[in-house]
Motif scaffolding. Structure first.
Motif, short mmCIF file in Angstrom:
data_model
loop_
_atom_site.label_atom_id
_atom_site.label_comp_id
_atom_site.label_asym_id
_atom_site.label_seq_id
_atom_site.Cartn_x
_atom_site.Cartn_y
_atom_site.Cartn_z
N ASP A 1 0.92 -1.34 -0.14
CA ASP A 1 0.03 -0.09 0.00
C ASP A 1 0.74 1.22 0.13
O ASP A 1 1.74 1.48 0.98
CB ASP A 1 -0.73 -0.03 1.24
CG ASP A 1 -1.81 1.21 1.37
OD1 ASP A 1 -2.83 1.05 0.94
OD2 ASP A 1 -1.16 2.14 1.98
N ALA A 2 0.75 2.17 -1.16
CA ALA A 2 1.65 3.29 -1.39
C ALA A 2 1.66 3.86 0.18
O ALA A 2 2.84 4.44 0.55
CB ALA A 2 1.15 3.82 -2.63
N GLU A 3 0.60 4.57 0.53
CA GLU A 3 0.46 5.32 1.92
C GLU A 3 1.28 4.62 3.02
O GLU A 3 2.15 5.42 3.61
CB GLU A 3 -0.76 5.78 2.02
CG GLU A 3 -0.75 7.07 3.17
CD GLU A 3 -2.28 7.42 3.59
OE1 GLU A 3 -3.26 7.18 2.63
OE2 GLU A 3 -2.69 7.69 4.58
N ARG A 4 1.10 3.29 3.08
CA ARG A 4 1.54 2.68 4.42
C ARG A 4 3.40 2.58 4.37
O ARG A 4 3.90 2.49 4.97
CB ARG A 4 1.00 1.56 4.90
CG ARG A 4 -0.52 1.63 5.56
CD ARG A 4 -1.12 0.38 6.11
NE ARG A 4 -2.09 0.07 5.08
CZ ARG A 4 -2.36 -1.36 5.05
NH1 ARG A 4 -1.88 -2.22 5.96
NH2 ARG A 4 -3.05 -1.59 3.97
N ARG A 5 3.34 2.14 2.92
CA ARG A 5 4.89 1.97 2.24
C ARG A 5 5.65 3.31 2.89
O ARG A 5 6.75 3.21 3.45
CB ARG A 5 4.94 1.66 1.23
CG ARG A 5 6.38 1.26 0.67
CD ARG A 5 6.40 0.36 -0.67
NE ARG A 5 5.92 1.48 -1.42
CZ ARG A 5 4.97 1.24 -2.42
NH1 ARG A 5 4.28 -0.01 -2.50
NH2 ARG A 5 4.49 2.21 -3.18
N ASP A 6 4.96 4.48 2.40
CA ASP A 6 5.64 5.68 2.67
C ASP A 6 5.85 6.04 4.37
O ASP A 6 6.77 6.39 4.73
CB ASP A 6 5.04 6.76 1.90
CG ASP A 6 5.05 7.08 0.54
OD1 ASP A 6 6.01 6.35 0.30
OD2 ASP A 6 4.38 7.61 -0.01
N ASN A 7 4.80 5.64 5.00
CA ASN A 7 4.63 5.94 6.35
C ASN A 7 5.93 4.89 7.24
O ASN A 7 6.52 5.39 7.91
CB ASN A 7 3.46 5.61 7.18
CG ASN A 7 2.17 6.48 6.64
OD1 ASN A 7 2.55 7.60 6.16
ND2 ASN A 7 1.02 6.12 7.00
N PHE A 8 6.05 4.00 6.43
CA PHE A 8 7.17 2.95 7.16
C PHE A 8 8.47 3.40 6.83
O PHE A 8 9.25 3.60 7.53
CB PHE A 8 6.70 1.46 6.30
CG PHE A 8 8.04 0.64 6.50
CD1 PHE A 8 8.59 0.18 7.78
CD2 PHE A 8 8.74 0.22 5.37
CE1 PHE A 8 9.58 -0.68 7.91
CE2 PHE A 8 9.99 -0.54 5.51
CZ PHE A 8 10.36 -1.08 6.72
N ARG A 9 8.71 3.87 5.72
CA ARG A 9 9.85 4.71 5.01
C ARG A 9 10.33 5.62 5.86
O ARG A 9 11.48 6.06 6.36
CB ARG A 9 9.78 5.06 3.53
CG ARG A 9 11.28 5.12 2.98
CD ARG A 9 11.15 5.56 1.63
NE ARG A 9 10.68 4.52 0.53
CZ ARG A 9 9.62 4.86 -0.27
NH1 ARG A 9 8.56 5.63 -0.10
NH2 ARG A 9 9.34 3.73 -1.07
N ASN A 10 9.27 6.56 6.07
CA ASN A 10 9.58 7.84 6.77
C ASN A 10 9.89 7.50 8.44
O ASN A 10 10.76 8.17 8.69
CB ASN A 10 8.24 8.69 6.91
CG ASN A 10 7.98 9.25 5.58
OD1 ASN A 10 8.75 9.57 4.77
ND2 ASN A 10 6.68 9.88 5.49
N THR A 11 9.29 6.62 8.96
CA THR A 11 9.66 6.04 10.33
C THR A 11 11.07 5.51 10.39
O THR A 11 11.73 6.02 11.26
CB THR A 11 8.73 5.04 10.85
OG1 THR A 11 7.39 5.51 10.58
CG2 THR A 11 9.10 4.49 12.09
N VAL A 12 11.55 4.53 9.25
CA VAL A 12 12.68 4.01 9.29
C VAL A 12 13.79 5.41 9.22
O VAL A 12 14.76 5.48 9.84
CB VAL A 12 12.82 3.12 7.97
CG1 VAL A 12 14.31 2.82 7.78
CG2 VAL A 12 12.26 1.70 8.42
N GLU A 13 13.50 6.11 8.37
CA GLU A 13 14.26 7.29 7.92
C GLU A 13 14.63 8.14 9.29
O GLU A 13 15.79 8.52 9.56
CB GLU A 13 13.83 8.47 7.16
CG GLU A 13 13.83 7.80 5.46
CD GLU A 13 15.32 7.23 4.98
OE1 GLU A 13 16.32 7.76 5.54
OE2 GLU A 13 15.18 6.55 3.98
N GLN A 14 13.53 8.33 9.94
CA GLN A 14 13.78 9.25 11.16
C GLN A 14 14.51 8.47 12.20
O GLN A 14 15.37 9.14 13.00
CB GLN A 14 12.14 9.56 11.65
CG GLN A 14 12.19 10.43 12.81
CD GLN A 14 12.95 11.86 12.63
OE1 GLN A 14 12.40 12.50 11.64
NE2 GLN A 14 13.74 12.25 13.29
N LEU A 15 14.09 7.10 12.40
CA LEU A 15 15.06 6.52 13.41
C LEU A 15 16.55 6.68 13.05
O LEU A 15 17.29 6.78 13.90
CB LEU A 15 14.38 4.83 13.61
CG LEU A 15 12.93 4.56 13.96
CD1 LEU A 15 12.53 3.21 13.88
CD2 LEU A 15 13.18 5.01 15.38
#
Ligand code: GLU
Length: 259
Positions: A105-119
Motif C-alpha cells: 500500500d503506497a501510503e503505508r509504505r511511505d509511512n514505514f519509510r519515513n519512520t525508518v528514516e527518522q529512526l
C-alpha cells in the motif's frame, strides 16, 4: 561513504545463539556505524521458536493460529533480548512489525519509510519482524527472507545480509555430498537454479525452527539483486561476520557482481 544494509537473522540462530550471539551482533552494529559508516535496518525471526522453547505450546504440528498466537508471545521475548544487547553497546533500538500488505500500500509504505528514516537519523536501530499475529505469509513459508528483500528495496539499502545456520549456497546439497563446494559468488540467480532448489527442498523433510530453507534465501537474494542490492548468504554465528562483510572478506555466498 555512508552505506545502508538490511540484515536478516533467522529463527534457528536467534534461538540457539540467544543473548550472547545477539550481543555480539549488536556490538558489530556499533562498530559498523562508527568505523564503516554503515547504518543497519535489522530484520529478525525467532518469535515463534522462542515462544515454543519457553512455553512448550505447539511443540509439534502447530496450526497456523497457534503459530500466530506464539508469535505474539515470543515477539516481546526476543525484543527483551535485543534491547539488552543494544544497550550493552550503547545503542537504542525500535520495534516495527509489518506485513506485505503494508508494503504493497503506497501510503503505508511511505509511512514505514519515513519512520525508518527518522529512526536512522537519530541513530536508532529499527528491528523488524512480520506482524504474524495479523498476517501469515512468512509463517506459511519464508522465515522473513522475502520480507527482508522487500524491505531492502523500500528503504533503498545497498546490501542485504541474510544470516543463517549454513555457510552459504553449495554446488550440491552438502548433507548428501560432503565434498560439495561452497559457491562464493553468483552474479545473478537463474530461474533453473531456483527450480532445482525448490524441488530438492520439497523432497527433503523439514528440520530447523523457521519456515525458510536455502530456497527462500536464494529467492530473496535474487529479488534483491534484481534491484541492484548486493546480497550475502552467510553463517550468522561466525565471529565478526558483519565486520568481515564490511571489510570485503570473501565469506558465504555473495549474489551480485563479483567484487
Ligand atoms: N516471523 C516469524 C518469527 O519471528 C518467522 C518464523 C517462521 O518462519 O516460522 O517467528
Amino acid at each position: 561513504m555512508k552505506s545502508r544494509w538490511v540484515v536478516k537473522a533467522g529463527s534457528n540462530l536467534v534461538c540457539s545463539g540467544g543473548s550472547l550471539l545477539l550481543r555480539a551482533w549488536m556490538r558489530e552494529l556499533a562498530v559498523l556505524r562508527k568505523q564503516h559508516g554503515v547504518e543497519v535496518v535489522w530484520v529478525t525471526s525467532g518469535a515463534i521458536a522462542s515462544a515454543v522453547d519457553r512455553t512448550g505450546f505447539g511443540k509439534r504440528d502447530r496450526s497456523l493460529r497457534e503459530k500466530q498466537a506464539l508469535s505474539a508471545i515470543g515477539q516481546p521475548m526476543i525484543m527483551d533480548l535485543y534491547n539488552i544487547a543494544l544497550q550493552a553497546s550503547g545503542l537504542l533500538g525500535a520495534q516495527i512489525l509489518l506485513t506485505y500488505s503494508d508494503l504493497a500500500d503506497a501510503e503505508r509504505r511511505d509511512n514505514f519509510r519515513n519512520t525508518v528514516e527518522q529512526l536512522l537519523s537519530w541513530k536508532v536501530t529499527p528491528i523488524l519482524n512480520e506482524n504474524d499475529a495479523v498476517a501469515t505469509e512468512e509463517i506459511k513459508f519464508g522465515d522473513n527472507d522475502s520480507l527482508s528483500a522487500r524491505v531492502a528495496k523500500v528503504v533503498k539499502a545497498d546490501r542485504l545480509v541474510i544470516l543463517t545456520d549454513v555457510d552459504g549456497l553449495y554446488e550440491r546439497d552438502p548433507k548428501q555430498d560432503p565434498k560439495a563446494k561452497l559457491i562464493s559468488n553468483l552474479p545473478k540467480i537463474a530461474p533453473s537454479l531456483l527450480k532445482e532448489l525448490a524441488s530438492s527442498e520439497a523432497r527433503r523433510k523439514k528440520g530447523g525452527r523457521g519456515t525458510g530453507g536455502i530456497y527462500s534465501k536464494v529467492r530473496a537474494a535474487g529479488e534483491a539483486s534484481r534491484h541492484g542490492i548486493d546480497t550475502w548468504l552467510i553463517r550468522g554465528d561466525r565471529p565478526s561476520v558483519l565486520l568481515d562483510v564490511a571489510r570485503g572478506k570473501a565469506i558465504g555466498t555473495h549474489v551480485g557482481k563479483a567484487k
